[in-house]
Write a protein that holds these residues in place. Structure first.
Motif, PDB file in Angstrom:
ATOM      1  N   LEU A 114       1.117  -1.611   0.413  1.00  0.00           N
ATOM      2  CA  LEU A 114       0.169  -0.471  -0.113  1.00  0.00           C
ATOM      3  C   LEU A 114       0.838   1.457   0.134  1.00  0.00           C
ATOM      4  N   GLU A 115       1.816   1.225   0.863  1.00  0.00           N
ATOM      5  CA  GLU A 115       2.868   2.259   0.989  1.00  0.00           C
ATOM      6  C   GLU A 115       3.266   2.426  -0.473  1.00  0.00           C
ATOM      7  N   PHE A 116       3.863   1.541  -1.207  1.00  0.00           N
ATOM      8  CA  PHE A 116       4.631   1.715  -2.664  1.00  0.00           C
ATOM      9  C   PHE A 116       3.406   2.500  -3.142  1.00  0.00           C
ATOM     10  N   VAL A 117       2.303   1.751  -3.545  1.00  0.00           N
ATOM     11  CA  VAL A 117       1.519   2.055  -4.719  1.00  0.00           C
ATOM     12  C   VAL A 117       0.867   3.696  -4.230  1.00  0.00           C
ATOM     13  N   ALA A 118       1.004   3.820  -2.588  1.00  0.00           N
ATOM     14  CA  ALA A 118       1.041   5.416  -2.827  1.00  0.00           C
ATOM     15  C   ALA A 118       1.470   6.124  -3.354  1.00  0.00           C
ATOM     16  N   ARG A 119       2.962   6.180  -3.338  1.00  0.00           N
ATOM     17  CA  ARG A 119       4.393   6.633  -3.229  1.00  0.00           C
ATOM     18  C   ARG A 119       4.477   6.675  -5.062  1.00  0.00           C
ATOM     19  N   ASN A 120       3.784   5.953  -5.426  1.00  0.00           N
ATOM     20  CA  ASN A 120       3.803   5.173  -7.217  1.00  0.00           C
ATOM     21  C   ASN A 120       2.961   5.362  -7.891  1.00  0.00           C
ATOM     22  N   PRO A 121       1.760   6.157  -7.636  1.00  0.00           N
ATOM     23  CA  PRO A 121       0.958   5.590  -8.481  1.00  0.00           C
ATOM     24  C   PRO A 121       0.969   5.877  -9.781  1.00  0.00           C
ATOM     25  N   GLN A 122      -0.622   4.815 -10.583  1.00  0.00           N
ATOM     26  CA  GLN A 122      -0.254   5.204 -11.718  1.00  0.00           C
ATOM     27  C   GLN A 122      -1.425   4.284 -11.483  1.00  0.00           C
ATOM     28  N   VAL A 123      -2.152   4.429 -12.996  1.00  0.00           N
ATOM     29  CA  VAL A 123      -3.398   3.376 -13.127  1.00  0.00           C
ATOM     30  C   VAL A 123      -3.476   1.396 -13.060  1.00  0.00           C
ATOM     31  N   TYR A 124      -3.315   0.757 -12.427  1.00  0.00           N
ATOM     32  CA  TYR A 124      -2.937  -0.651 -11.732  1.00  0.00           C
ATOM     33  C   TYR A 124      -4.334  -1.129 -12.053  1.00  0.00           C
ATOM     34  N   GLY A 125      -4.252  -3.141 -12.343  1.00  0.00           N
ATOM     35  CA  GLY A 125      -5.340  -3.818 -12.702  1.00  0.00           C
ATOM     36  C   GLY A 125      -6.069  -2.854 -11.200  1.00  0.00           C
ATOM     37  N   GLY A 126      -5.263  -3.524 -10.085  1.00  0.00           N
ATOM     38  CA  GLY A 126      -5.948  -3.592  -8.691  1.00  0.00           C
ATOM     39  C   GLY A 126      -4.549  -3.874  -8.349  1.00  0.00           C
ATOM     40  N   VAL A 127      -5.348  -3.354  -6.706  1.00  0.00           N
ATOM     41  CA  VAL A 127      -4.686  -3.365  -5.933  1.00  0.00           C
ATOM     42  C   VAL A 127      -5.146  -3.703  -3.984  1.00  0.00           C
ATOM     43  N   PHE A 128      -4.185  -4.788  -3.636  1.00  0.00           N
ATOM     44  CA  PHE A 128      -5.417  -5.839  -2.788  1.00  0.00           C
ATOM     45  C   PHE A 128      -4.334  -5.711  -1.163  1.00  0.00           C
ATOM     46  N   GLY A 129      -4.862  -4.997  -0.447  1.00  0.00           N
ATOM     47  CA  GLY A 129      -3.777  -4.975   0.997  1.00  0.00           C
ATOM     48  C   GLY A 129      -5.295  -5.404   2.327  1.00  0.00           C
ATOM     49  N   THR A 147      -2.180  10.478  -9.479  1.00  0.00           N
ATOM     50  CA  THR A 147      -3.284   9.369  -9.203  1.00  0.00           C
ATOM     51  C   THR A 147      -3.369   8.111  -9.395  1.00  0.00           C
ATOM     52  N   LEU A 148      -4.194   7.610  -9.035  1.00  0.00           N
ATOM     53  CA  LEU A 148      -3.757   5.644  -8.504  1.00  0.00           C
ATOM     54  C   LEU A 148      -5.286   5.821  -9.992  1.00  0.00           C
ATOM     55  N   ASP A 149      -6.495   7.362 -10.110  1.00  0.00           N
ATOM     56  CA  ASP A 149      -7.433   7.248 -11.268  1.00  0.00           C
ATOM     57  C   ASP A 149      -8.379   6.199 -11.801  1.00  0.00           C
ATOM     58  N   GLY A 150      -9.032   6.173 -10.743  1.00  0.00           N
ATOM     59  CA  GLY A 150      -9.848   4.514 -10.955  1.00  0.00           C
ATOM     60  C   GLY A 150      -9.402   3.086 -10.823  1.00  0.00           C
ATOM     61  N   THR A 151      -8.141   3.178 -10.287  1.00  0.00           N
ATOM     62  CA  THR A 151      -7.757   1.824  -9.953  1.00  0.00           C
ATOM     63  C   THR A 151      -8.784   1.252  -8.529  1.00  0.00           C
ATOM     64  N   ALA A 181      -8.915   6.553  -6.278  1.00  0.00           N
ATOM     65  CA  ALA A 181      -8.297   4.800  -6.660  1.00  0.00           C
ATOM     66  C   ALA A 181     -10.266   4.644  -6.075  1.00  0.00           C
ATOM     67  N   GLU A 182     -10.409   3.738  -5.745  1.00  0.00           N
ATOM     68  CA  GLU A 182     -12.248   2.872  -5.795  1.00  0.00           C
ATOM     69  C   GLU A 182     -12.366   1.789  -5.195  1.00  0.00           C
ATOM     70  N   VAL A 183     -12.124   2.508  -3.629  1.00  0.00           N
ATOM     71  CA  VAL A 183     -11.402   1.367  -2.381  1.00  0.00           C
ATOM     72  C   VAL A 183     -13.490   1.041  -2.149  1.00  0.00           C
ATOM     73  N   THR A 184     -12.842  -0.170  -2.010  1.00  0.00           N
ATOM     74  CA  THR A 184     -14.122  -1.079  -1.307  1.00  0.00           C
ATOM     75  C   THR A 184     -13.090  -1.873   0.786  1.00  0.00           C
ATOM     76  N   THR A 185     -13.554  -1.393   1.328  1.00  0.00           N
ATOM     77  CA  THR A 185     -12.964  -1.620   2.493  1.00  0.00           C
ATOM     78  C   THR A 185     -13.910  -2.271   3.405  1.00  0.00           C
ATOM     79  N   THR A 186     -13.462  -3.486   4.216  1.00  0.00           N
ATOM     80  CA  THR A 186     -14.440  -4.595   5.036  1.00  0.00           C
ATOM     81  C   THR A 186     -13.411  -4.503   6.257  1.00  0.00           C
ATOM     82  N   LEU A 187     -14.141  -4.000   7.239  1.00  0.00           N
ATOM     83  CA  LEU A 187     -13.034  -4.122   8.736  1.00  0.00           C
ATOM     84  C   LEU A 187     -14.423  -5.489   9.125  1.00  0.00           C
ATOM     85  N   TYR A 188     -13.847  -7.270   9.422  1.00  0.00           N
ATOM     86  CA  TYR A 188     -14.645  -8.072   9.528  1.00  0.00           C
ATOM     87  C   TYR A 188     -15.178  -7.810  11.232  1.00  0.00           C
TER      88      TYR A 188
END
Length: 210
Positions: A114-129, A147-151, A181-188
């Motif tokens: 997550l830190e890498f993606v924030a420091r190196n933002p691109q339009v990636y296929g997806g990011v799962f933390g 920008t992560l522009d819709g990742t 980014a388009e973020v989905t968060t789930t806290l269990y």
């Protein structure tokens, strides 16, 4: 370099034939092979190559991700550079665009990813933390440029995780959303520090939606 960016394990479609690659980053005390075993739960097996770098002595950095970042140096910088070199190799040697690259990390590996993606933002296929959040102490400036522009990003964590405060997961959601980014968060509720079936199902849903 403390970590060796060439110390990697692969699975799935051969890299030279892959239309999509998932970089999988293991947690503290884990290994590349451990995290790579999650690839069997990814539905789109026939499209993906999976690649997992391995940390020096199975740890990306020595202390909690909530410590002042300088305490985790020079390990943290070496770990971030390792991910940068893996990405650069995927782009230069295998001609993959950032949108064909997906990132998945668990625990310490999720924090690093997550830190890498924030420091190196691109339009990636997806990011799962999974069980992770952005690195640094409370109140760390989060002035990442780009920008992560819709990742699509998925953050999954227990709401009582002893390593990952839920506040940091929610802060990570806010920061990455602000970066586009388009973020989905789930806290269990009351869940252990592990990966669950619902998280894998959510990842597969996001992969299908892309």
């Amino acid at each position: 370099m403390i970590h060796n960016p060439n110390n990697i394990v692969t699975a799935g479609v051969p890299l030279e034939k892959a239309g999509k690659v998932m970089v999988m980053v293991h947690g503290r005390g884990g290994s590349a092979r451990d995290v790579l075993s999650l690839s069997q739960y990814i539905d789109a097996q026939d499209e993906f190559a999976f690649i997992a770098p391995e940390a020096h002595q199975n740890s990306w950095y020595p202390y909690s991700f909530l410590q002042p970042t300088e305490r985790n140096e020079p390990y943290l910088s070496s770990a971030l550079t390792t991910l940068e070199m893996v990405r650069a190799r995927l782009q230069s040697d295998f001609n993959l665009k950032p949108s064909q690259i997906y990132w998945l990390g668990f625990s310490q590996g999720a924090c690093l990813t997550l830190e890498f993606v924030a420091r190196n933002p691109q339009v990636y296929g997806g990011v799962f933390g999974l069980s992770g959040g952005l690195i640094g102490p409370e109140g760390a400036p989060r002035d990442y440029a780009g920008t992560l522009d819709g990742t699509p990003v998925f953050l999954g964590c227990s709401d009582t995780d002893s390593h990952i405060p839920k506040e940091r997961v929610l802060e990570t959601e806010a920061v990455l959303s602000r970066m586009g980014a388009e973020v989905t968060t789930t806290l269990y509720p009351n869940f252990a520090h592990t990966i669950n079936e619902d998280e894998l199902k959510t990842i597969n849903l996001l992969l299908r939606g892309r």
